[in-house]
Design a protein around this motif. Structure first.
Motif, mmCIF file in Angstrom:
data_model
loop_
_atom_site.group_PDB
_atom_site.id
_atom_site.type_symbol
_atom_site.label_atom_id
_atom_site.label_comp_id
_atom_site.label_asym_id
_atom_site.label_seq_id
_atom_site.Cartn_x
_atom_site.Cartn_y
_atom_site.Cartn_z
ATOM 1 N N ASN A 89 0.805 -1.252 -0.316
ATOM 2 C CA ASN A 89 0.397 0.152 -0.009
ATOM 3 C C ASN A 89 1.074 1.762 -0.212
ATOM 4 O OD1 ASN A 89 -2.744 -1.126 0.043
ATOM 5 N ND2 ASN A 89 -2.540 -1.513 2.006
ATOM 6 N N SER A 90 2.385 1.077 -0.255
ATOM 7 C CA SER A 90 3.256 2.161 0.167
ATOM 8 C C SER A 90 2.925 2.805 -1.421
ATOM 9 C CB SER A 90 4.606 2.086 0.276
ATOM 10 O OG SER A 90 5.020 0.601 -0.715
ATOM 11 N N LEU A 91 3.222 4.818 -1.320
ATOM 12 C CA LEU A 91 3.456 5.183 -2.271
ATOM 13 C C LEU A 91 4.691 4.765 -2.977
ATOM 14 C CD1 LEU A 91 3.372 8.801 -2.673
ATOM 15 C CD2 LEU A 91 5.173 7.420 -3.519
ATOM 16 N N LYS A 92 5.853 4.872 -2.860
ATOM 17 C CA LYS A 92 7.079 4.196 -2.989
ATOM 18 C C LYS A 92 7.125 3.024 -3.502
ATOM 19 C CE LYS A 92 9.009 2.306 0.842
ATOM 20 N NZ LYS A 92 7.883 2.712 1.376
ATOM 21 N N LYS A 109 -6.062 2.366 -2.863
ATOM 22 C CA LYS A 109 -5.512 3.545 -2.764
ATOM 23 C C LYS A 109 -3.742 3.792 -1.933
ATOM 24 C CE LYS A 109 -8.282 6.844 -0.582
ATOM 25 N NZ LYS A 109 -9.386 7.577 -0.005
ATOM 26 N N GLU A 111 -1.814 5.067 0.233
ATOM 27 C CA GLU A 111 -0.952 6.319 0.546
ATOM 28 C C GLU A 111 -1.427 6.792 -0.436
ATOM 29 O OE1 GLU A 111 3.091 4.566 3.149
ATOM 30 O OE2 GLU A 111 3.084 5.635 1.220
ATOM 31 N N MET A 112 -1.664 7.786 -1.450
ATOM 32 C CA MET A 112 -2.909 8.423 -1.619
ATOM 33 C C MET A 112 -1.704 8.712 -3.368
ATOM 34 S SD MET A 112 -4.428 10.426 -0.603
ATOM 35 C CE MET A 112 -4.955 12.222 -1.648
ATOM 36 N N ARG A 113 -1.355 7.315 -4.130
ATOM 37 C CA ARG A 113 -1.037 7.292 -4.973
ATOM 38 C C ARG A 113 -2.157 7.221 -6.801
ATOM 39 N NH1 ARG A 113 0.512 1.459 -3.499
ATOM 40 N NH2 ARG A 113 -1.669 0.715 -3.087
ATOM 41 N N TYR A 114 -2.442 8.439 -5.975
ATOM 42 C CA TYR A 114 -3.530 8.934 -7.489
ATOM 43 C C TYR A 114 -2.263 9.799 -8.801
ATOM 44 C CZ TYR A 114 -7.681 9.691 -4.389
ATOM 45 O OH TYR A 114 -8.989 9.031 -3.126
ATOM 46 N N LEU A 116 -0.266 7.824 -9.265
ATOM 47 C CA LEU A 116 0.833 6.663 -9.959
ATOM 48 C C LEU A 116 0.047 5.360 -10.187
ATOM 49 C CD1 LEU A 116 3.009 7.064 -6.971
ATOM 50 C CD2 LEU A 116 3.433 7.968 -9.243
#
Length: 353
Positions: A89-92, A109, A111-114, A116
């Protein structure tokens, strides 16, 4: 369709992710599934027939390493993946598929991955209570799966495949060529002793099993070697127990677990491996809950004396054990294990022609 999976970084999570791969393959036998995960995962991914290629993730867990992720993405561009499914679930974790220009990038969703992710799902934990359900749901368009009830049944549980040749070779490497039944013990667990059944209970159970002519094999990492030695030192029939914690590679451990007649385990990654190998399994739970990540097997029995989830890293006992695990007596585990083995034998007998 060529699909890239960004896999998890924990043993148990990696095992549960195989249910997604199996589901994708069952729905589309022509799909090619590559999995990017830490290099140690190759020992597991190589035993998943659905996986076309295991791609080592060279960047350490928790490190952003933006430049390195950009370079990895550019390298993967030539593979022309049509979809990426991002399980962490991480952005990276969503960066590499984005840099690779993969047209469809699916995931929760997190970490706010809109941006990506362009096929992004909003998770309602109440309607997908199990981690494996959350993984499998990503195999389908979000309009088709609105809750766990919409998933095809039965769920395809993880299933590792160990060849007879690999099993025999590993047995010979550790001089386990005898005909006696093997019982695997997995007495370790992450984050300290609070999730561990006490070593003195394991020792008492080992003696009960040794009296039934079984040989006990202790599995685990190097840090579990101390608890393995403690189990043997407290046994009356310690010569019937072999401590292999820290002495096997992960692949060797998987091969040997596949040879076990049964496994007794704490809530751990090895528990999930034993379940995926379809070994009769008694899983011992204390403060952690099986409600989210239970062993996915029809041959598993869970023993837990409390309810709810208790976020503790150390129990109240002097050794750090949690009282709920101390209260699980060896006699109860032995009885559950014997009944489980009888149930499995009866089931096999009914299936025979």
């Amino acid at each position: 369709m060529k699909t890239l999976i960004i896999g998890p970084s924990w043993v148990g999570d990696m095992m549960m992710s195989q249910s997604l791969y199996r589901t994708l393959k069952a729905d589309n036998p022509q799909i090619e599934i590559d999995v990017m995960a830490p290099a140690w995962c190759r020992a597991l991914l190589n035993k998943m027939p659905e996986v076309n290629q295991a791609i080592a993730m060279p960047i350490g867990h928790g490190s952003l390493a933006l430049k390195e992720r950009y370079q990895l993405g550019k390298q993967l561009k030539s593979k022309h993946y049509e979809q990426a499914i991002v399980l962490p679930n991480s952005l990276k974790s969503a960066l590499i598929p984005f840099f690779a220009g993969i047209p469809k990038r699916t995931g929760w969703k997190g970490e706010m991955r809109y941006g990506l992710l362009n096929d992004i799902r909003t998770l309602d934990k109440q309607v997908f209570p199990l981690m494996v359900e959350r993984y499998i749901a990503l195999a389908y368009p979000k309009s088709d799966i609105r809750s766990a009830e919409d998933l095809p049944k039965p769920l395809l549980y993880p299933h590792l495949v160990v060849s007879a040749k690999d099993a025999l070779l590993t047995r010979s490497e550790f001089n386990l060529s005898g005909a006696e039944p093997l019982i695997g013990f997995c007495p370790g667990a992450e984050f300290g002793p609070a999730k561990r059944w006490p070593d003195y209970h394991y020792a008492a159970l080992a003696d009960m099993l040794a009296k039934q002519e079984a040989k006990i094999i202790i599995f685990g990492s190097q840090k579990d070697r101390v608890v393995g030695d403690a189990i043997i030192n407290q046994m009356t029939l310690g010569d019937r127990c072999l401590n292999l914690a820290g002495l096997t590679s992960l692949e060797q451990a998987v091969n040997l677990l596949s040879c076990c007649n049964a496994v007794v385990s704490n809530d751990s990654g090895l528990m999930h491996i034993a379940a995926a190998l379809d070994r009769p399994l008694v899983a011992l739970y204390g403060p952690s809950s099986p409600d989210f990540t239970p062993p996915l097997s029809n041959k598993a029995e869970i023993i837990r004396l409390i309810t709810g989830y208790h976020k503790v890293r150390k129990g109240d006992a002097e050794e750090g054990y949690h009282q709920s695990l101390i209260d699980i007596q060896p006699e109860l585990v032995f009885d559950k294990l014997m009944k489980l083995l009888e149930r499995v034998r009866t089931s096999i007998g009914k299936e025979a022609p």
